[in-house]
Design a protein around this motif. Structure first.
Motif, short mmCIF file in Angstrom:
data_model
loop_
_atom_site.label_atom_id
_atom_site.label_comp_id
_atom_site.label_asym_id
_atom_site.label_seq_id
_atom_site.Cartn_x
_atom_site.Cartn_y
_atom_site.Cartn_z
N UNK A 11 0.79 -1.22 0.00
CA UNK A 11 0.00 0.00 0.00
C UNK A 11 0.83 1.28 0.00
N UNK A 12 2.10 1.21 0.36
CA UNK A 12 2.92 2.42 0.45
C UNK A 12 4.38 2.03 0.58
N UNK A 24 3.11 -3.12 3.96
CA UNK A 24 2.30 -4.22 3.43
C UNK A 24 1.24 -4.62 4.47
N UNK A 25 -0.01 -4.70 4.02
CA UNK A 25 -1.05 -5.28 4.87
C UNK A 25 -1.36 -6.68 4.33
N UNK A 26 -2.08 -7.48 5.11
CA UNK A 26 -2.27 -8.88 4.74
C UNK A 26 -3.74 -9.26 4.84
N UNK A 37 -5.39 -7.71 8.08
CA UNK A 37 -4.46 -7.45 9.18
C UNK A 37 -3.69 -6.17 8.85
N UNK A 38 -3.96 -5.15 9.66
CA UNK A 38 -3.43 -3.79 9.50
C UNK A 38 -4.02 -3.14 8.25
N UNK A 39 -3.97 -1.81 8.23
CA UNK A 39 -4.63 -1.08 7.13
C UNK A 39 -3.70 -0.08 6.45
N UNK A 40 -2.41 -0.11 6.78
CA UNK A 40 -1.48 0.80 6.12
C UNK A 40 -1.85 2.25 6.37
N UNK A 41 -1.67 3.07 5.34
CA UNK A 41 -2.15 4.44 5.43
C UNK A 41 -2.51 4.92 4.03
N UNK A 42 -3.40 5.90 3.96
CA UNK A 42 -3.98 6.30 2.68
C UNK A 42 -3.76 7.76 2.36
N UNK A 43 -3.06 8.49 3.24
CA UNK A 43 -2.81 9.92 3.02
C UNK A 43 -1.51 10.28 3.71
N UNK A 83 -5.22 3.46 7.62
CA UNK A 83 -6.33 3.16 6.71
C UNK A 83 -7.60 2.75 7.43
N UNK A 84 -7.60 2.78 8.76
CA UNK A 84 -8.79 2.37 9.51
C UNK A 84 -10.01 3.19 9.11
N UNK A 85 -9.78 4.46 8.75
CA UNK A 85 -10.90 5.33 8.39
C UNK A 85 -11.64 4.86 7.13
#
Length: 204
Positions: A11-12, A24-26, A37-43, A83-85
């Motif tokens: 993701x980043x 990396x999320x899984x 598992x985990x959400x990385x980040x989107x911004x 990325x939870x949002x």
């Protein structure tokens, strides 16, 4: 039961001391649910500008957020909860100690990314069976409230470790309680959040 399939999703990237570190999320495709598992980040955020982060565009991630039934945060550093949002109303399983630390400790994470609108945490107090053959296990070291995901099936489990180990050498020569725990499980493979391929033991 056939062991669920784990799919890494890049993701980043972060840039640390001249090296590129993937984020990396899984995805776990379990017969009863699809687990992220985990959400990385989107911004991007000024607090982490020194890491020169770059994002993988959503249309290149080959990943549909709507397909996710459950989320696990191994811990709540910005690159694991950012990325939870994207998942309002989806249950997010995290250790209670981790959630408390992320909400109260200064310089711990990007706090506004921990509790965006609509996020629903399910705090765990210790080991927890999320689904048949899929356990959440506390693994202190990287943070006090870090947890790992242990996927049973076959002769040896598969582990999703988050940052309990950041690079392979930390599992070759474990130093923290969480790293020693992972090795004690005698895993077949261990997925880390900042490598594209899983760590595997060289010998049993």
């Amino acid at each position: 039961m056939t062991r669920p399939i784990v799919t890494p999703v890049h993701v980043a990237d972060l840039h640390v001391e001249g090296e590129t570190m993937p984020v990396v999320m899984h995805l776990i495709d379990h017969p009863d649910a699809r687990v992220l598992v985990d959400t990385g980040f989107t911004r991007l955020h000024p607090a982490v500008a020194d890491l020169d982060p770059t994002l993988v565009p959503a249309d290149r991630q080959e990943f549909d957020p709507a397909s996710v039934d459950l989320i696990v945060n191994t811990h709540l550093h910005f690159d694991h909860c950012g990325g939870n949002q994207r998942f309002p109303g989806t249950p997010i399983h995290v250790q209670r100690r981790e959630l408390d630390d992320a909400r109260t400790l200064d310089d711990y994470t990007i706090r506004e990314w921990v509790d965006p609108p609509g996020v629903e945490y399910v705090p765990a107090d210790g080991e927890f069976e999320l689904l048949p053959g899929l356990r959440l296990v506390p693994a202190p070291g990287h943070t006090r409230g870090s947890q790992i995901v242990v996927i049973e099936g076959g002769d040896h489990p598969v582990v999703i470790a988050g940052d309990t180990a950041v690079w392979f050498g930390e599992l070759d020569d474990p130093q923290t309680e969480g790293q020693r725990l992972i090795r004690s499980l005698e895993p077949e493979a261990v997925w880390l959040s900042h490598t594209h391929e899983p760590w595997r033991p060289t010998e049993r």
